[in-house]
Design an enzyme around this catalytic site. Structure first.
Site: not given
Length: 198
Positions: A52, A68-70, A105
C-alpha cells in the site's frame, strides 16, 4: 518536511491518525489484498502494508507514506469483513467464548530515500459467552459490516468482550499509533514538538 500521506481512505484510520495532530492526506492504494497460498496472517498484513505504501509512493514520490493492513484470526483461520448480517452472525457466534487475535501490519515508507520500516502488532480480544439474541441485537444497533471481526470496539462492541490484551488499543481499530509515533520520530517528525508551517 516531507508531506505525510496515509495510504488508506478508511475513516477509522484517518480518525486515529488525526490524534497525532500532524496534517496528512489520505490516498486509496488500490492493490490486490488477497492472501497468497499458505501465507501467514503476520506475513500477509506486513506485505500488504508495504505494498500500500509503495504503491501510493508512485504518485507521491516525496512523501512520507503510512501503509497499514489488518486481519483477525480465529481457530487458525483468517477472518475478514462480514459485509452483511448473515456473515456477521456466523463470525460472532464462532467468536463467542473464544479469543480472536488481530494482526496489524504497519509500514512507514520514505519516498525521498526509498527506504521503509515495517512491523506487525498483535492484539487479543477475548469474547464473553454470547447468546444469539445478544449477537443479533448488537448487529442491528451497530451494523459493523465493514469491520474485521464484525464489531466496533470503539462503540457498543466493547460490551461483547471479557477482556482485551495488547500494548496499544489503537491497534485494534486499525493503526498502531504508539509504534507509528516511534517510526515518525526516527524519520524526523515528533508529534509532541511538531509545529505547523515549519
Amino acid at each position: 518536511m516531507s508531506s505525510l500521506v496515509l495510504a488508506s481512505t478508511s475513516s477509522y484510520r484517518m480518525a486515529l491518525l488525526e490524534k497525532l495532530g500532524i496534517p496528512f492526506i489520505a490516498v486509496a492504494p488500490n492493490i490486490d489484498e488477497q492472501a497468497k497460498e499458505n501465507e501467514t496472517a503476520e506475513h500477509l498484513v506486513v506485505r500488504l502494508a508495504i505494498e500500500k505504501a509503495t504503491t501510493v509512493a508512485i504518485s507521491h514520490p516525496d512523501g512520507l507514506i503510512i501503509g497499514s493492513d489488518q486481519v483477525c484470526v480465529l481457530n487458525n483461520q483468517i477472518t475478514g469483513k462480514p459485509h452483511n448480517k448473515t456473515n456477521a452472525m456466523i463470525q460472532l457466534s464462532q467468536a463467542s467464548g473464544q479469543c480472536i487475535t488481530f494482526y496489524t501490519g504497519l509500514c512507514l515508507y520514505n519516498g525521498k530515500s526509498g527506504q521503509y520500516e515495517a512491523l506487525c502488532e498483535t492484539f487479543e480480544v477475548h469474547f464473553r459467552q454470547l447468546t444469539e439474541s445478544e449477537i443479533s441485537a448488537y448487529l442491528d444497533k451497530e451494523r459493523p459490516w465493514n469491520c474485521a471481526g464484525s464489531f466496533k470496539c470503539e462503540g457498543l462492541g466493547i460490551a461483547l468482550f471479557d477482556r482485551l490484551a495488547g500494548s496499544d488499543p489503537n491497534t485494534l481499530v486499525g493503526l498502531p499509533l504508539i509504534s507509528l509515533t516511534k517510526l515518525l520520530i526516527k524519520a524526523g517528525i515528533n508529534p509532541l514538538t511538531y509545529q505547523s508551517g515549519r
